[in-house]
Enzyme design. Structure first.
Site, PDB file in Angstrom:
ATOM      1  N   SER A  41       0.864  -1.176   0.000  1.00 15.38           N
ATOM      2  CA  SER A  41       0.000   0.000   0.000  1.00 15.38           C
ATOM      3  C   SER A  41       0.900   1.226   0.000  1.00 15.38           C
ATOM      4  CB  SER A  41      -0.936  -0.002   1.219  1.00 15.38           C
ATOM      5  OG  SER A  41      -0.192  -0.081   2.423  1.00 15.38           O
ATOM      6  N   LEU A  58      -7.273  -4.860  15.937  1.00 11.42           N
ATOM      7  CA  LEU A  58      -7.755  -5.659  14.810  1.00 11.42           C
ATOM      8  C   LEU A  58      -7.256  -5.027  13.518  1.00 11.42           C
ATOM      9  CD1 LEU A  58      -9.569  -7.838  13.463  1.00 11.42           C
ATOM     10  CD2 LEU A  58     -11.449  -6.173  13.588  1.00 11.42           C
ATOM     11  N   GLY A  99      -7.718  -6.926   6.770  1.00 11.22           N
ATOM     12  CA  GLY A  99      -6.953  -6.948   5.533  1.00 11.22           C
ATOM     13  C   GLY A  99      -5.482  -6.773   5.842  1.00 11.22           C
ATOM     14  N   GLY A 155       1.242  -9.013   6.970  1.00 14.52           N
ATOM     15  CA  GLY A 155       1.491  -8.785   8.395  1.00 14.52           C
ATOM     16  C   GLY A 155       2.350  -7.591   8.726  1.00 14.52           C
ATOM     17  N   ILE A 211      -7.855 -12.571   3.161  1.00 15.18           N
ATOM     18  CA  ILE A 211      -8.564 -13.566   2.340  1.00 15.18           C
ATOM     19  C   ILE A 211      -7.580 -14.286   1.417  1.00 15.18           C
ATOM     20  CG2 ILE A 211     -10.921 -12.701   2.432  1.00 15.18           C
ATOM     21  CD1 ILE A 211      -8.479 -11.668  -0.294  1.00 15.18           C
ATOM     22  N   SER A 212      -6.281 -14.131   1.678  1.00 17.75           N
ATOM     23  CA  SER A 212      -5.246 -14.772   0.869  1.00 17.75           C
ATOM     24  C   SER A 212      -4.489 -15.808   1.683  1.00 17.75           C
ATOM     25  CB  SER A 212      -4.264 -13.712   0.341  1.00 17.75           C
ATOM     26  OG  SER A 212      -3.081 -14.328  -0.135  1.00 17.75           O
ATOM     27  N   GLN A 245      -0.737 -14.918   1.743  1.00 18.47           N
ATOM     28  CA  GLN A 245      -0.457 -13.839   2.684  1.00 18.47           C
ATOM     29  C   GLN A 245      -0.496 -14.343   4.116  1.00 18.47           C
ATOM     30  OE1 GLN A 245      -3.239 -10.635   1.829  1.00 18.47           O
ATOM     31  NE2 GLN A 245      -1.733  -9.597   0.541  1.00 18.47           N
ATOM     32  N   CYS A 247      -0.972   2.817 -12.993  1.00 20.98           N
ATOM     33  CA  CYS A 247      -1.459   3.304 -11.705  1.00 20.98           C
ATOM     34  C   CYS A 247      -0.627   4.496 -11.232  1.00 20.98           C
ATOM     35  CB  CYS A 247      -1.436   2.189 -10.670  1.00 20.98           C
ATOM     36  SG  CYS A 247      -2.706   0.925 -10.932  1.00 20.98           S
TER      37      CYS A 247
END
Length: 383
Positions: A139, A173, A176, A180, A199-200, A203, A355
């Site tokens: 990110s 918490l 996503g 880590g 959800i990976s 990961q 991008c």
């Protein structure tokens, strides 16, 4: 960043499609078969008809197929967007199809939630390890006082922790959690316990390895299935996968999991306009079922659940982040080329470059928004 090898362009065909494309490019500073870094060198005669009929999907796929070259795709995208080609370059059929799908289907339902993990994040940890910095942040970095990518990512993680006012012993918490990065940083440097969800599968496996020995739990789980109570909640680079139909559920989930004196930090790419749309090429090859929120989307769907305390935009920093990723990708590709094909290489280069151009043109933004449940007293956000 290594340059693409120069390949001799073909003679431009005398077709209607070519003339239309040239007309669209007029005034953008992009020339067909020119010598400037942002110019398109055409290598296949059907390039023009493919782009004219398929828009950005055809542009991206034809690059993956080797139909054209460009030394600086980031500059190409930047100039095209500045020239107003963002919407014109998307075919009407593709835009309508996405809006119809999003209207009749929940593209980010529980049943579909793991699709982006399988399609993108599970592609291979070896690829992302070479593209990203040692924090494994996927990110935007925070470049305010940073000289390189690693410093920018460490600064982003620390900025998020300071905005959350983390204190030893707190339960955090991470919605996503990626590989880590935030969980490791917060646990190691701020003495908190972290539960991260992703959800990976790839990961999750690497995140558990990286956070071994720290008070961190990594779960393969959808945010809608969460329970418990957390002093602080953070979500970095995940909201882009939530979808407009699920925004109210998302914010209600955060409220349900957070105490009255809690804080929530949302870090997300944002769109300048409130429209349910997605770039067809990005949707097919990079982030299936993704959709970018607008400022209005966030404000309108959060207002019944949370109080907005602070909003920061550092979108231009994503340009530098993406270009650093592209430089890493080019520099280390030879180490993993035996595991991936040339089309995958071109796909990733194109994705990172367009991008970067979009953020450079201020076509996209990067927001960090801090919410509370209306706790007393003023909130002063670090910068």
């Amino acid at each position: 960043m290594t340059s693409e090898p120069r390949i001799g362009p073909i003679a431009l065909p005398d077709t209607r499609a070519r003339r239309v494309i040239e007309q669209l490019l007029d005034g953008s500073g992009v020339t067909l078969n020119g010598d400037a870094p942002q110019d398109i060198r055409v290598l296949h005669p059907d390039f023009f008809s493919r782009v004219l009929h398929q828009g950005t999907l055809g542009l991206g796929e034809s690059y993956m197929d080797g139909w054209w070259e460009c030394e600086r795709i980031d500059e190409l995208a930047y100039r095209l967007l500045l020239n107003g080609l963002g919407e014109h370059a998307r075919s009407t059929t593709e835009r309508l199809k996405y809006r119809l799908q999003a209207g009749f289907l929940n593209l980010q339902s529980r049943a579909r939630a793991y699709m982006v993990g399988e399609a993108h994040y599970d592609l291979g940890n070896d690829l992302f390890e070479r593209m990203l910095d040692p924090t494994m942040c996927y990110s935007c970095g925070y470049w305010k006082s940073a000289d390189d990518l690693h410093q920018a990512q460490q600064a982003k993680l620390e900025l998020a922790c300071r905005k959350l006012d983390l204190r030893p012993g707190m339960r955090v918490l991470d919605i996503g959690c990626g590989w880590g990065s935030l969980a490791e940083h917060a646990a190691r440097h701020h003495g908190v316990e972290v539960t991260g969800i992703t959800i990976s599968r790839e990961q999750a496996a690497l995140a558990r390895e990286r956070c071994a020995g720290l008070p961190v739990e990594i779960l393969l789980q959808d945010y809608r299935d969460l329970g418990g109570r957390y002093d602080r909640i953070v979500s970095i680079g995940m909201f882009e996968h939530v979808g407009h139909r699920n925004y109210p559920t998302y914010f209600e989930t955060v409220r349900r999991l957070m105490p009255a004196d809690g804080l929530f930090l949302l870090h997300t790419i944002g769109s300048n306009r409130s429209a349910v749309t997605a770039d067809p090429w990005i949707n097919r090859y990079i982030f299936p079922n993704g959709v970018l929120p607008s400022a209005m989307d966030i404000a309108r769907t959060s207002e019944d659940h949370l109080l907005m305390e602070d909003w920061q935009n550092f979108g231009p920093d994503y340009d530098r982040t993406l270009m650093a990723w592209l430089a890493n990708f080019d520099a280390h590709w030879h180490e993993i080329a035996h595991r991936y094909n040339e089309r995958t290489r071109r796909m990733f280069r194109y994705y990172l470059a367009i991008c970067a151009g979009a953020f450079r043109a201020r076509h996209l933004q990067l927001w960090q928004v801090v919410f509370s449940r209306g706790r007393p007293g003023r909130y002063d956000a670090p910068r």
